[in-house]
Design a protein around this motif. Structure first.
Motif, PDB file in Angstrom:
ATOM      1  N   VAL A  15       0.835  -1.200   0.000  1.00 41.54           N
ATOM      2  CA  VAL A  15       0.000   0.000   0.000  1.00 41.54           C
ATOM      3  C   VAL A  15       0.870   1.251   0.000  1.00 41.54           C
ATOM      4  N   ILE A  16       1.795   1.318   0.937  1.00 39.78           N
ATOM      5  CA  ILE A  16       2.738   2.438   1.022  1.00 39.78           C
ATOM      6  C   ILE A  16       4.133   1.859   0.823  1.00 39.78           C
ATOM      7  N   PRO A  17       4.786   2.230  -0.263  1.00 38.22           N
ATOM      8  CA  PRO A  17       6.100   1.657  -0.535  1.00 38.22           C
ATOM      9  C   PRO A  17       7.078   1.875   0.619  1.00 38.22           C
ATOM     10  N   PHE A  18       7.915   0.869   0.826  1.00 39.91           N
ATOM     11  CA  PHE A  18       8.911   0.924   1.894  1.00 39.91           C
ATOM     12  C   PHE A  18       9.761   2.195   1.788  1.00 39.91           C
ATOM     13  N   SER A  19      10.092   2.581   0.571  1.00 33.81           N
ATOM     14  CA  SER A  19      10.919   3.784   0.372  1.00 33.81           C
ATOM     15  C   SER A  19      10.225   5.035   0.908  1.00 33.81           C
ATOM     16  N   GLN A  20       8.894   5.076   0.861  1.00 38.21           N
ATOM     17  CA  GLN A  20       8.176   6.231   1.410  1.00 38.21           C
ATOM     18  C   GLN A  20       8.248   6.249   2.931  1.00 38.21           C
ATOM     19  N   GLY A  21       8.201   5.065   3.546  1.00 33.79           N
ATOM     20  CA  GLY A  21       8.380   4.995   4.996  1.00 33.79           C
ATOM     21  C   GLY A  21       9.757   5.508   5.396  1.00 33.79           C
ATOM     22  N   GLN A  22      10.762   5.146   4.618  1.00 32.76           N
ATOM     23  CA  GLN A  22      12.119   5.635   4.881  1.00 32.76           C
ATOM     24  C   GLN A  22      12.187   7.153   4.718  1.00 32.76           C
ATOM     25  N   GLU A  23      11.499   7.675   3.709  1.00 29.03           N
ATOM     26  CA  GLU A  23      11.503   9.116   3.468  1.00 29.03           C
ATOM     27  C   GLU A  23      10.787   9.862   4.593  1.00 29.03           C
ATOM     28  N   VAL A  24       9.668   9.329   5.051  1.00 31.12           N
ATOM     29  CA  VAL A  24       8.964   9.939   6.189  1.00 31.12           C
ATOM     30  C   VAL A  24       9.907  10.006   7.387  1.00 31.12           C
ATOM     31  N   PHE A  25      10.580   8.909   7.658  1.00 29.01           N
ATOM     32  CA  PHE A  25      11.525   8.882   8.777  1.00 29.01           C
ATOM     33  C   PHE A  25      12.616   9.928   8.590  1.00 29.01           C
ATOM     34  N   ARG A  26      13.157  10.016   7.403  1.00 29.18           N
ATOM     35  CA  ARG A  26      14.224  10.980   7.126  1.00 29.18           C
ATOM     36  C   ARG A  26      13.760  12.415   7.376  1.00 29.18           C
ATOM     37  N   LEU A  27      12.503  12.691   7.084  1.00 27.46           N
ATOM     38  CA  LEU A  27      11.973  14.049   7.217  1.00 27.46           C
ATOM     39  C   LEU A  27      11.583  14.425   8.651  1.00 27.46           C
ATOM     40  N   ILE A  28      11.532  13.476   9.541  1.00 33.89           N
ATOM     41  CA  ILE A  28      11.207  13.780  10.941  1.00 33.89           C
ATOM     42  C   ILE A  28      12.389  14.527  11.556  1.00 33.89           C
ATOM     43  N   ALA A  29      12.119  15.701  12.072  1.00 36.11           N
ATOM     44  CA  ALA A  29      13.193  16.557  12.582  1.00 36.11           C
ATOM     45  C   ALA A  29      13.710  16.136  13.953  1.00 36.11           C
ATOM     46  N   SER A  30      12.956  15.351  14.666  1.00 35.46           N
ATOM     47  CA  SER A  30      13.330  14.969  16.027  1.00 35.46           C
ATOM     48  C   SER A  30      14.635  14.185  16.069  1.00 35.46           C
ATOM     49  N   LYS A  31      15.395  14.412  17.111  1.00 36.50           N
ATOM     50  CA  LYS A  31      16.609  13.626  17.354  1.00 36.50           C
ATOM     51  C   LYS A  31      16.256  12.326  18.076  1.00 36.50           C
ATOM     52  N   ALA A  32      15.042  12.262  18.608  1.00 36.00           N
ATOM     53  CA  ALA A  32      14.580  11.084  19.352  1.00 36.00           C
ATOM     54  C   ALA A  32      13.676  10.264  18.448  1.00 36.00           C
ATOM     55  N   LYS A  33      14.250   9.711  17.375  1.00 34.04           N
ATOM     56  CA  LYS A  33      13.444   8.949  16.428  1.00 34.04           C
ATOM     57  C   LYS A  33      14.083   7.594  16.176  1.00 34.04           C
ATOM     58  N   ARG A  34      13.215   6.657  15.755  1.00 33.23           N
ATOM     59  CA  ARG A  34      13.702   5.309  15.465  1.00 33.23           C
ATOM     60  C   ARG A  34      12.906   4.738  14.291  1.00 33.23           C
ATOM     61  N   PHE A  35      13.608   4.083  13.389  1.00 28.35           N
ATOM     62  CA  PHE A  35      12.984   3.428  12.244  1.00 28.35           C
ATOM     63  C   PHE A  35      13.164   1.927  12.407  1.00 28.35           C
ATOM     64  N   VAL A  36      12.067   1.190  12.294  1.00 24.45           N
ATOM     65  CA  VAL A  36      12.117  -0.265  12.432  1.00 24.45           C
ATOM     66  C   VAL A  36      11.589  -0.904  11.152  1.00 24.45           C
ATOM     67  N   PRO A  37      12.495  -1.406  10.298  1.00 21.85           N
ATOM     68  CA  PRO A  37      12.049  -2.137   9.120  1.00 21.85           C
ATOM     69  C   PRO A  37      11.676  -3.554   9.527  1.00 21.85           C
ATOM     70  N   VAL A  38      10.585  -4.071   8.974  1.00 19.72           N
ATOM     71  CA  VAL A  38      10.127  -5.402   9.370  1.00 19.72           C
ATOM     72  C   VAL A  38      10.113  -6.317   8.145  1.00 19.72           C
ATOM     73  N   ASP A  39      11.046  -7.248   8.121  1.00 21.71           N
ATOM     74  CA  ASP A  39      11.112  -8.235   7.045  1.00 21.71           C
ATOM     75  C   ASP A  39       9.870  -9.110   7.061  1.00 21.71           C
ATOM     76  N   GLY A  40       9.331  -9.395   5.900  1.00 26.53           N
ATOM     77  CA  GLY A  40       8.187 -10.296   5.787  1.00 26.53           C
ATOM     78  C   GLY A  40       6.855  -9.671   6.142  1.00 26.53           C
ATOM     79  N   ALA A  41       6.830  -8.367   6.418  1.00 29.74           N
ATOM     80  CA  ALA A  41       5.579  -7.706   6.799  1.00 29.74           C
ATOM     81  C   ALA A  41       5.071  -6.840   5.659  1.00 29.74           C
ATOM     82  N   GLY A  42       3.740  -6.819   5.526  1.00 26.47           N
ATOM     83  CA  GLY A  42       3.092  -5.965   4.548  1.00 26.47           C
ATOM     84  C   GLY A  42       2.628  -4.675   5.188  1.00 26.47           C
TER      85      GLY A  42
END
Length: 86
Positions: A15-42
């Motif tokens: 539904v939402i490409p993985f690359s867009q999730g990465q881009e959303v994360f990149r655009l978050i200005a907070s220093k207190a952020k975490r990105f969790v990629p989940v293998d095998g998940a839709g």
């Protein structure tokens, strides 16, 4: 900026490409952020893909030391009420 942000994204999201999730994360200005990629998940099944790791992941994020102590207290009570902490 220290507003905590947690982005969990399935690598197989149709539904939402993985690359867009990465881009959303990149655009978050907070220093207190975490990105969790989940293998095998839709799009909506990352909880199942994470299995027993899901609740500890949330607990760790919620109780990070960068949170205000009052927020930790309130969130801990809510989660305890739902049996997440024990």
């Amino acid at each position: 900026l220290y507003v905590p942000a947690l982005v969990i994204h399935g690598r197989a999201d149709g539904v939402i490409p993985f690359s867009q999730g990465q881009e959303v994360f990149r655009l978050i200005a907070s220093k207190a952020k975490r990105f969790v990629p989940v293998d095998g998940a839709g799009h909506c099944d990352f909880q199942m893909a994470l299995g027993e790791r899901y609740v500890p992941l949330l607990r760790e994020f919620i109780l990070k030391k960068h949170y205000n102590i009052g927020v930790k207290e309130v969130v801990s009570r809510i989660l305890n009420r739902f049996g997440i902490f024990g």
